[in-house]
Scaffold this active site. Structure first.
Site, PDB file in Angstrom:
ATOM      1  N   CYS A  71       0.806  -1.228   0.000  1.00 36.68           N
ATOM      2  CA  CYS A  71       0.000   0.000   0.000  1.00 36.68           C
ATOM      3  C   CYS A  71       0.843   1.284   0.000  1.00 36.68           C
ATOM      4  CB  CYS A  71      -0.967  -0.007   1.171  1.00 36.68           C
ATOM      5  SG  CYS A  71      -0.264  -0.670   2.686  1.00 36.68           S
ATOM      6  N   GLN A 106       1.763   4.773   9.295  1.00 35.76           N
ATOM      7  CA  GLN A 106       0.758   3.867   8.726  1.00 35.76           C
ATOM      8  C   GLN A 106      -0.383   3.604   9.714  1.00 35.76           C
ATOM      9  OE1 GLN A 106       4.339   1.596   6.410  1.00 35.76           O
ATOM     10  NE2 GLN A 106       2.400   0.522   6.382  1.00 35.76           N
ATOM     11  N   ARG A 151       3.962   2.256  12.483  1.00 32.05           N
ATOM     12  CA  ARG A 151       2.515   2.180  12.706  1.00 32.05           C
ATOM     13  C   ARG A 151       2.137   3.301  13.669  1.00 32.05           C
ATOM     14  NH1 ARG A 151      -0.348  -0.576   9.489  1.00 32.05           N
ATOM     15  NH2 ARG A 151       0.673  -2.557   9.899  1.00 32.05           N
ATOM     16  N   HIS A 172      -2.561   6.003   4.994  1.00 28.38           N
ATOM     17  CA  HIS A 172      -1.135   6.013   5.317  1.00 28.38           C
ATOM     18  C   HIS A 172      -0.525   7.341   4.848  1.00 28.38           C
ATOM     19  CE1 HIS A 172      -1.661   1.980   6.454  1.00 28.38           C
ATOM     20  NE2 HIS A 172      -1.083   1.339   5.456  1.00 28.38           N
TER      21      HIS A 172
HETATM   22  P1  NAP Z   1      -8.571  -8.539   7.310  1.00 29.73           P
HETATM   23  O1  NAP Z   1      -9.353  -7.293   7.535  1.00 29.73           O
HETATM   24  O2  NAP Z   1      -7.911  -9.149   8.504  1.00 29.73           O
HETATM   25  O3  NAP Z   1      -9.532  -9.613   6.601  1.00 29.73           O
HETATM   26  C1  NAP Z   1      -9.079 -10.896   6.162  1.00 29.73           C
HETATM   27  C2  NAP Z   1     -10.107 -11.963   6.523  1.00 29.73           C
HETATM   28  O4  NAP Z   1     -10.197 -12.123   7.931  1.00 29.73           O
HETATM   29  C3  NAP Z   1     -11.545 -11.659   6.154  1.00 29.73           C
HETATM   30  O5  NAP Z   1     -11.759 -11.864   4.799  1.00 29.73           O
HETATM   31  C4  NAP Z   1     -12.316 -12.657   7.003  1.00 29.73           C
HETATM   32  O6  NAP Z   1     -12.294 -13.948   6.363  1.00 29.73           O
HETATM   33  C5  NAP Z   1     -11.462 -12.734   8.263  1.00 29.73           C
HETATM   34  N1  NAP Z   1     -11.980 -11.994   9.447  1.00 29.73           N
HETATM   35  C6  NAP Z   1     -11.816 -12.428  10.714  1.00 29.73           C
HETATM   36  N2  NAP Z   1     -12.356 -11.544  11.585  1.00 29.73           N
HETATM   37  C7  NAP Z   1     -12.862 -10.528  10.862  1.00 29.73           C
HETATM   38  C8  NAP Z   1     -13.550  -9.320  11.218  1.00 29.73           C
HETATM   39  N3  NAP Z   1     -13.797  -8.961  12.482  1.00 29.73           N
HETATM   40  N4  NAP Z   1     -13.951  -8.498  10.208  1.00 29.73           N
HETATM   41  C9  NAP Z   1     -13.697  -8.827   8.927  1.00 29.73           C
HETATM   42  N5  NAP Z   1     -13.052  -9.961   8.557  1.00 29.73           N
HETATM   43  C10 NAP Z   1     -12.631 -10.807   9.504  1.00 29.73           C
HETATM   44  O7  NAP Z   1      -7.405  -8.320   6.262  1.00 29.73           O
HETATM   45  P2  NAP Z   1      -7.155  -7.071   5.268  1.00 29.73           P
HETATM   46  O8  NAP Z   1      -6.572  -5.951   6.013  1.00 29.73           O
HETATM   47  O9  NAP Z   1      -8.357  -6.839   4.434  1.00 29.73           O
HETATM   48  O10 NAP Z   1      -5.953  -7.668   4.370  1.00 29.73           O
HETATM   49  C11 NAP Z   1      -6.141  -8.680   3.390  1.00 29.73           C
HETATM   50  C12 NAP Z   1      -4.859  -8.807   2.570  1.00 29.73           C
HETATM   51  O11 NAP Z   1      -4.615  -7.578   1.907  1.00 29.73           O
HETATM   52  C13 NAP Z   1      -3.602  -9.075   3.410  1.00 29.73           C
HETATM   53  O12 NAP Z   1      -2.736  -9.917   2.702  1.00 29.73           O
HETATM   54  C14 NAP Z   1      -2.983  -7.717   3.572  1.00 29.73           C
HETATM   55  O13 NAP Z   1      -1.582  -7.773   3.762  1.00 29.73           O
HETATM   56  C15 NAP Z   1      -3.313  -7.096   2.229  1.00 29.73           C
HETATM   57  N6  NAP Z   1      -3.376  -5.635   2.258  1.00 29.73           N
HETATM   58  C16 NAP Z   1      -4.030  -5.009   3.260  1.00 29.73           C
HETATM   59  C17 NAP Z   1      -4.092  -3.620   3.259  1.00 29.73           C
HETATM   60  C18 NAP Z   1      -4.797  -2.866   4.355  1.00 29.73           C
HETATM   61  O14 NAP Z   1      -4.684  -1.646   4.382  1.00 29.73           O
HETATM   62  N7  NAP Z   1      -5.525  -3.502   5.262  1.00 29.73           N
HETATM   63  C19 NAP Z   1      -3.500  -2.899   2.225  1.00 29.73           C
HETATM   64  C20 NAP Z   1      -2.863  -3.585   1.186  1.00 29.73           C
HETATM   65  C21 NAP Z   1      -2.811  -4.961   1.206  1.00 29.73           C
HETATM   66  P3  NAP Z   1     -13.471 -15.014   6.393  1.00 29.73           P
HETATM   67  O15 NAP Z   1     -14.722 -14.376   5.881  1.00 29.73           O
HETATM   68  O16 NAP Z   1     -12.981 -16.085   5.493  1.00 29.73           O
HETATM   69  O17 NAP Z   1     -13.553 -15.412   7.837  1.00 29.73           O
END
Ligand code: NAP
Length: 364
Positions: free
Chosen positions: A135, A162, A264, A271
């Site tokens: 990001c 971030q 962070r 960010h």
């Molecule tokens: P995340 O919010 O942790 O979500 C990933 C998965 O966690 C969800 O699809 C869901 O899967 C599960 N989950 C468990 N508890 C949850 C809750 N309370 N609310 C929502 N989902 C929950 O991850 P993310 O930040 O979107 O990141 C996903 C990927 O993108 C990672 O590889 C990360 O490194 C990358 N990324 C993130 C960002 C960012 O700013 N966050 C930026 C660039 C890239 P189920 O439905 O299968 O349970």
């Protein structure tokens, strides 16, 4: 119509992707299937051309039926499932937010405003793996696009600030829990002098009850100068990604060094980065500003004055927008080829979901 499977659609990146796709009416262009690692069998979100129930994201049989899979689930999931699908002969297109496949030779790092031509060429050539970049890297490249296009950048040092949501939904909620704990202790305590309050709050942060299961440390009232794992170079993995990914996106002939410290901070979303830019030659400040501001439709140059900076160049000002402002652009006292800048961008939009959305539209 192509069958498109979405995995990780309810996480931070996935939810923002869903919002943007609804806004752009993307779901009208393909059949959508929604997968989950934890909620298979429950109702799927209702979109144009979507199927009724959530499918299991751990069931290769269902995944193999898709023409395109778009995952925002995370690197561990990709590392486990992606090789199985390819070994089973799956020839579909894999689009991913996670870092797991970014440095593979057959993976294209997608950042539409900067490398759209490369993406299009790769799709035409039968490319199958399209991965969103880190990001902060994506946001920095959109902000500095004009200088990179002119091949003016000798190196960049980026100091990042971030947001909590960059670590995922659970971490963002934990920051709010930490703030609530701090706020409650403050409201309950007797009125004190500032120094007494500072000691009281530090005791609250150090207590075993302080909610920190996800970050491992207090982020509220604190900063955490390490993101992701340790690398042999002494960099954090987040810092290591800056150079390798920026150069891969730009397809540079010789590596442009990019390095700094990733931190962070207690922002919720978006960010920010303080940049030191070393140019290859002396360039007039006005020219630097012009090159930056006309490079792509998303970058906004914020004039280097206090009112406009504080109004337009903060996470709070730009959250939820696709704009990528850059300001504090000024020559530095370090020498006439050094420029200072500060940029801020929504890491869930151009930093994550939007490049995936753009490539999905291209492939369908
Ligand atoms: P995340 O919010 O942790 O979500 C990933 C998965 O966690 C969800 O699809 C869901 O899967 C599960 N989950 C468990 N508890 C949850 C809750 N309370 N609310 C929502 N989902 C929950 O991850 P993310 O930040 O979107 O990141 C996903 C990927 O993108 C990672 O590889 C990360 O490194 C990358 N990324 C993130 C960002 C960012 O700013 N966050 C930026 C660039 C890239 P189920 O439905 O299968 O349970």
């Amino acid at each position: 119509m192509k069958k498109v499977g979405f995995i990780g659609w309810r996480g931070m990146v996935g939810s923002v992707l869903m919002e943007r796709m609804k806004e752009e009416n993307d779901f009208a262009h393909f059949e959508s299937y929604f997968f989950s690692t934890s909620q298979a069998g429950e109702d799927a979100p209702k979109m144009a051309n979507s199927c009724g129930k959530l499918l299991s994201a751990n069931d290769p049989k269902e995944l193999l039926k898709m023409d395109v899979l778009l995952s925002c689930q995370g690197g561990d999931y990709t590392n486990e499932i992606f090789p199985k699908l390819r070994n089973d002969g799956w020839k579909g297109i894999w689009i991913d937010a996670a870092s797991a496949l970014r440095m593979k030779d057959d993976a294209i790092l997608v950042l539409d405003p900067v490398n759209r031509d490369l993406i299009q060429k790769n799709i035409a050539a039968g490319g199958k793996n399209f991965i969103g970049a880190n990001c902060t890297v994506s946001l920095m490249l959109i902000a500095l696009h004009g200088l990179f296009k002119e091949n003016l950048v000798e190196w960049v040092s980026s100091m990042t600030y971030q947001a909590a949501s960059g670590a995922g939904a659970k971490n963002m909620i934990e920051l709010l829990d930490q703030m609530k704990t701090v706020g409650n202790s403050f409201a309950n305590g007797p009125a004190k002098e500032a120094l007494e309050l500072e000691k009281q709050m530090n005791a609250v942060m150090a207590s075993n009850e302080f909610p920190k299961a996800n970050f491992g440390h207090p982020l509220a009232l604190n900063v955490l100068p390490w993101i992701d794992s340790e690398m042999p170079s002494g960099q954090s993995k987040e810092e290591w990604k800056a150079q390798v990914e920026a150069n891969k996106i730009l397809q540079t002939a010789t590596t442009v060094p990019v390095d700094g410290t990733c931190v962070r901070v207690g922002a919720l979303r978006c960010h920010s980065q303080g940049l030191t830019i070393k140019l290859k030659k002396s360039v007039a400040p006005k020219t630097v500003e012009e090159l930056i501001s006309r490079a792509n439709p998303w970058v906004d140059l914020v004039p280097n004055n206090k009112p406009e900076t504080l109004k337009h160049l903060t996470p709070a000002a730009i959250t939820g927008t696709l704009r990528v402002p850059i300001g504090r652009v000024r020559p530095m006292t370090l020498g006439d080829t050094f420029f200072n800048a500060f940029t801020c961008g929504d890491q869930l939009l151009w930093g994550a979901a939007e490049p995936l959305r753009c490539v999905l539209r291209m492939v369908v």
